[in-house]
Design a protein around this motif. Structure first.
Motif, PDB file in Angstrom:
ATOM      1  N   ASP A 113      13.207   2.012  -3.334  1.00  0.00           N
ATOM      2  CA  ASP A 113      13.697   2.487  -2.031  1.00  0.00           C
ATOM      3  C   ASP A 113      12.742   2.209  -0.872  1.00  0.00           C
ATOM      4  OD1 ASP A 113      15.920   3.409  -3.290  1.00  0.00           O
ATOM      5  OD2 ASP A 113      15.169   5.459  -3.538  1.00  0.00           O
ATOM      6  N   ILE A 114      11.453   2.136  -1.169  1.00  0.00           N
ATOM      7  CA  ILE A 114      10.465   1.924  -0.097  1.00  0.00           C
ATOM      8  C   ILE A 114       9.824   0.557  -0.312  1.00  0.00           C
ATOM      9  CG2 ILE A 114       8.367   2.854   0.989  1.00  0.00           C
ATOM     10  CD1 ILE A 114       9.022   5.530  -0.434  1.00  0.00           C
ATOM     11  N   GLU A 115       9.582  -0.130   0.778  1.00  0.00           N
ATOM     12  CA  GLU A 115       8.966  -1.460   0.640  1.00  0.00           C
ATOM     13  C   GLU A 115       7.454  -1.319   0.405  1.00  0.00           C
ATOM     14  OE1 GLU A 115       8.174  -5.447   3.184  1.00  0.00           O
ATOM     15  OE2 GLU A 115       9.551  -3.966   4.059  1.00  0.00           O
ATOM     16  N   PRO A 116       6.936  -1.931  -0.669  1.00  0.00           N
ATOM     17  CA  PRO A 116       5.486  -1.831  -0.885  1.00  0.00           C
ATOM     18  C   PRO A 116       4.723  -2.683   0.123  1.00  0.00           C
ATOM     19  CG  PRO A 116       6.513  -3.221  -2.566  1.00  0.00           C
ATOM     20  CD  PRO A 116       7.627  -2.722  -1.695  1.00  0.00           C
ATOM     21  N   LYS A 117       3.589  -2.153   0.576  1.00  0.00           N
ATOM     22  CA  LYS A 117       2.736  -2.953   1.480  1.00  0.00           C
ATOM     23  C   LYS A 117       1.331  -2.903   0.909  1.00  0.00           C
ATOM     24  CE  LYS A 117       5.261  -2.712   5.812  1.00  0.00           C
ATOM     25  NZ  LYS A 117       6.350  -1.770   5.564  1.00  0.00           N
ATOM     26  N   VAL A 118       1.054  -3.829   0.007  1.00  0.00           N
ATOM     27  CA  VAL A 118      -0.220  -3.783  -0.710  1.00  0.00           C
ATOM     28  C   VAL A 118      -1.375  -4.190   0.210  1.00  0.00           C
ATOM     29  CG1 VAL A 118      -1.529  -4.719  -2.653  1.00  0.00           C
ATOM     30  CG2 VAL A 118       0.909  -4.192  -2.928  1.00  0.00           C
ATOM     31  N   ASP A 119      -2.355  -3.306   0.282  1.00  0.00           N
ATOM     32  CA  ASP A 119      -3.539  -3.515   1.119  1.00  0.00           C
ATOM     33  C   ASP A 119      -4.583  -4.257   0.267  1.00  0.00           C
ATOM     34  OD1 ASP A 119      -5.886  -3.218   2.545  1.00  0.00           O
ATOM     35  OD2 ASP A 119      -5.475  -1.144   3.147  1.00  0.00           O
ATOM     36  N   LEU A 120      -4.538  -5.590   0.331  1.00  0.00           N
ATOM     37  CA  LEU A 120      -5.444  -6.375  -0.525  1.00  0.00           C
ATOM     38  C   LEU A 120      -6.926  -6.157  -0.191  1.00  0.00           C
ATOM     39  CD1 LEU A 120      -3.520  -9.741  -1.045  1.00  0.00           C
ATOM     40  CD2 LEU A 120      -4.069  -8.067  -2.787  1.00  0.00           C
ATOM     41  N   PRO A 121      -7.294  -6.049   1.106  1.00  0.00           N
ATOM     42  CA  PRO A 121      -8.712  -5.774   1.383  1.00  0.00           C
ATOM     43  C   PRO A 121      -9.196  -4.471   0.728  1.00  0.00           C
ATOM     44  CG  PRO A 121      -7.611  -6.525   3.371  1.00  0.00           C
ATOM     45  CD  PRO A 121      -6.540  -6.334   2.339  1.00  0.00           C
ATOM     46  N   LEU A 122      -8.316  -3.444   0.705  1.00  0.00           N
ATOM     47  CA  LEU A 122      -8.710  -2.183   0.062  1.00  0.00           C
ATOM     48  C   LEU A 122      -8.863  -2.393  -1.445  1.00  0.00           C
ATOM     49  CD1 LEU A 122      -9.265   0.871   0.061  1.00  0.00           C
ATOM     50  CD2 LEU A 122      -6.781   1.261  -0.006  1.00  0.00           C
ATOM     51  N   LEU A 123      -7.935  -3.165  -2.029  1.00  0.00           N
ATOM     52  CA  LEU A 123      -8.022  -3.443  -3.464  1.00  0.00           C
ATOM     53  C   LEU A 123      -9.326  -4.185  -3.768  1.00  0.00           C
ATOM     54  CD1 LEU A 123      -6.237  -3.158  -6.068  1.00  0.00           C
ATOM     55  CD2 LEU A 123      -5.677  -5.567  -5.747  1.00  0.00           C
ATOM     56  N   GLU A 124      -9.653  -5.132  -2.900  1.00  0.00           N
ATOM     57  CA  GLU A 124     -10.889  -5.900  -3.104  1.00  0.00           C
ATOM     58  C   GLU A 124     -12.110  -4.966  -3.038  1.00  0.00           C
ATOM     59  OE1 GLU A 124     -11.678  -8.954  -0.203  1.00  0.00           O
ATOM     60  OE2 GLU A 124     -13.226  -9.849  -1.492  1.00  0.00           O
ATOM     61  N   GLN A 125     -12.071  -4.076  -2.042  1.00  0.00           N
ATOM     62  CA  GLN A 125     -13.186  -3.127  -1.879  1.00  0.00           C
ATOM     63  C   GLN A 125     -13.328  -2.258  -3.137  1.00  0.00           C
ATOM     64  OE1 GLN A 125     -12.508  -0.613   1.530  1.00  0.00           O
ATOM     65  NE2 GLN A 125     -14.565   0.304   1.413  1.00  0.00           N
ATOM     66  N   ILE A 126     -12.206  -1.767  -3.652  1.00  0.00           N
ATOM     67  CA  ILE A 126     -12.235  -0.916  -4.855  1.00  0.00           C
ATOM     68  C   ILE A 126     -12.747  -1.719  -6.055  1.00  0.00           C
ATOM     69  CG2 ILE A 126     -10.794   0.372  -6.504  1.00  0.00           C
ATOM     70  CD1 ILE A 126      -8.957   1.068  -4.074  1.00  0.00           C
ATOM     71  N   SER A 127     -12.305  -2.979  -6.136  1.00  0.00           N
ATOM     72  CA  SER A 127     -12.694  -3.801  -7.297  1.00  0.00           C
ATOM     73  C   SER A 127     -14.204  -4.030  -7.346  1.00  0.00           C
ATOM     74  CB  SER A 127     -11.961  -5.139  -7.283  1.00  0.00           C
ATOM     75  OG  SER A 127     -12.500  -5.986  -6.295  1.00  0.00           O
ATOM     76  N   LYS A 128     -14.818  -4.016  -6.157  1.00  0.00           N
ATOM     77  CA  LYS A 128     -16.280  -4.235  -6.127  1.00  0.00           C
ATOM     78  C   LYS A 128     -17.037  -2.998  -6.602  1.00  0.00           C
ATOM     79  CE  LYS A 128     -16.407  -7.798  -2.618  1.00  0.00           C
ATOM     80  NZ  LYS A 128     -16.230  -7.984  -1.164  1.00  0.00           N
ATOM     81  N   ILE A 129     -16.371  -1.868  -6.527  1.00  0.00           N
ATOM     82  CA  ILE A 129     -17.025  -0.605  -6.896  1.00  0.00           C
ATOM     83  C   ILE A 129     -16.687  -0.206  -8.336  1.00  0.00           C
ATOM     84  CG2 ILE A 129     -17.161   1.862  -6.345  1.00  0.00           C
ATOM     85  CD1 ILE A 129     -16.180   0.994  -3.460  1.00  0.00           C
ATOM     86  N   SER A 130     -15.427  -0.461  -8.720  1.00  0.00           N
ATOM     87  CA  SER A 130     -14.973   0.053 -10.021  1.00  0.00           C
ATOM     88  C   SER A 130     -15.568  -0.731 -11.191  1.00  0.00           C
ATOM     89  CB  SER A 130     -13.439  -0.008 -10.100  1.00  0.00           C
ATOM     90  OG  SER A 130     -13.039   0.361 -11.399  1.00  0.00           O
ATOM     91  N   PRO A 131     -16.197  -0.018 -12.114  1.00  0.00           N
ATOM     92  CA  PRO A 131     -16.735  -0.708 -13.296  1.00  0.00           C
ATOM     93  C   PRO A 131     -15.648  -1.010 -14.325  1.00  0.00           C
ATOM     94  CG  PRO A 131     -17.322   1.621 -13.346  1.00  0.00           C
ATOM     95  CD  PRO A 131     -16.537   1.415 -12.087  1.00  0.00           C
ATOM     96  N   VAL A 132     -14.435  -0.491 -14.104  1.00  0.00           N
ATOM     97  CA  VAL A 132     -13.354  -0.735 -15.078  1.00  0.00           C
ATOM     98  C   VAL A 132     -12.222  -1.498 -14.390  1.00  0.00           C
ATOM     99  CG1 VAL A 132     -13.898   1.324 -16.450  1.00  0.00           C
ATOM    100  CG2 VAL A 132     -12.192   1.482 -14.606  1.00  0.00           C
ATOM    101  N   PRO A 133     -11.399  -2.222 -15.176  1.00  0.00           N
ATOM    102  CA  PRO A 133     -10.292  -2.972 -14.581  1.00  0.00           C
ATOM    103  C   PRO A 133      -9.278  -2.065 -13.904  1.00  0.00           C
ATOM    104  CG  PRO A 133     -10.555  -3.532 -16.917  1.00  0.00           C
ATOM    105  CD  PRO A 133     -11.477  -2.401 -16.642  1.00  0.00           C
ATOM    106  N   LEU A 134      -8.512  -2.657 -12.980  1.00  0.00           N
ATOM    107  CA  LEU A 134      -7.576  -1.877 -12.166  1.00  0.00           C
ATOM    108  C   LEU A 134      -6.138  -2.059 -12.637  1.00  0.00           C
ATOM    109  CD1 LEU A 134      -9.142  -2.744  -8.689  1.00  0.00           C
ATOM    110  CD2 LEU A 134      -9.695  -0.818 -10.195  1.00  0.00           C
ATOM    111  N   VAL A 135      -5.319  -1.060 -12.300  1.00  0.00           N
ATOM    112  CA  VAL A 135      -3.904  -1.070 -12.673  1.00  0.00           C
ATOM    113  C   VAL A 135      -3.071  -0.884 -11.411  1.00  0.00           C
ATOM    114  CG1 VAL A 135      -2.102   0.089 -14.026  1.00  0.00           C
ATOM    115  CG2 VAL A 135      -4.455   0.020 -14.887  1.00  0.00           C
TER     116      VAL A 135
END
Ligand code: G3H
Ligand code: ZN
Length: 276
Positions: A180-202
């Motif tokens: 029902d809602i259009e997703p708007k994935v914030d890739l810069p935020l995902l990138e920022q999280i990926s640099k911090i997270s020691p585990v893979p993302l879902v």
């Protein structure tokens, strides 16, 4: 074959695969997803949400999934999606699920940590990996509607993963549940999280996310993408179309066979595209 969740994650990382996690709802969907993965010859997860356990017993799901995957020689995980409680987590691990999510993302930070920690302690004893969620997705997950929209706070990620010991981190970065809602994935935020997270993302809410976004997200340690609505739509629309065309169309066997075919094609298409 159903394989251990840690082995599946390692296999995917070693071979640079993106793992789709397809939600099943019933026997036919389970067969259809297995068929789709068999056809594509790519690894992934079959998952069932806690919410669906009132309809499907965990031991029956393990049995059926093993049957459906009997001829498959690609690793497949059987995952509890949006695990609601410690009891559900335990029931699924005991039944033979090979991967678990405990979803306490609606709780305050410290309580989320406590819930996940408890699940991790139990699951790790049985060598089962745990997915946890930080942040809240908007949208509809089967019959559960969530209006809150709280993106994952990158400043909380390191602490959350370290304190909980979770093995996969589900993020809220503009992805939504349902159609029902259009997703708007914030890739810069995902990138920022990926640099911090020691585990893979879902990434939850895979249905409706453009494939180029998923493909880009691979660079940001995204390992698992959940697909629910796309498959449910393929299933339900088969019955809906037949009923619209003829209100006396009630051959459940014929329509179920057609629905299994349509869902398996959708699953095969999704797993192939996200890995292309
Ligand atoms: O946990 C399941 C998923 O996040 C499914 O989301 O129905 O939007 O594909 P979706
Ligand atoms: Zn989800």
């Amino acid at each position: 074959k159903i394989v251990n969740g840690f082995d599946l994650m390692k296999y995917a990382q070693d071979h640079h695969y993106m793992l789709p996690a397809f939600n099943t709802t019933n026997l036919e969907m389970t067969y259809a997803i297995a068929k789709g993965l068999n056809k594509a010859k790519l690894p992934g997860y079959i998952q069932i949400s806690s919410n669906n356990l009132r309809l499907s017993d965990p031991e029956a799901i393990v049995y059926l999934t093993k049957k459906a995957l009997a001829d498959n020689d690609v690793p497949i995980g059987l995952h509890l999606d949006h695990g609601k409680s410690y009891e559900d987590v335990k029931a699924c691990v005991n039944a033979g699920f090979t991967s678990i999510m405990i979803d306490a993302s609606h709780l305050p930070f410290e309580e989320n940590i406590e819930e996940v920690k408890r699940a991790v302690e139990y699951c790790h004893f049985y060598n089962v990996p745990v997915e946890a969620e930080l942040g809240c997705l908007q949208g509809k997950e089967e019959d559960i509607v969530n209006e809150a929209d709280a993106k994952t706070d990158p400043d909380m990620v390191a602490d959350f993963v370290a304190q909980t010991g979770c093995d996969l981190l589900a993020v809220a970065v503009g992805n939504v549940h349902g159609l029902d809602i259009e997703p708007k994935v914030d890739l810069p935020l995902l990138e920022q999280i990926s640099k911090i997270s020691p585990v893979p993302l879902v990434m939850h809410g895979g249905s409706g996310i453009p494939f180029d976004i998923i493909q880009k997200a691979r660079e940001f340690n995204l390992l698992k993408v959940n697909y629910g609505s796309d498959l449910r739509k393929a299933f339900v629309s088969t019955f809906g179309r037949a009923y619209e065309a003829n209100h006396n169309a009630c051959s459940v066997i014929e329509l179920s066979i057609e629905a299994v075919e349509n869902v398996s094609e959708k699953a095969a298409e999704l797993v192939t595209i996200i890995n292309s």
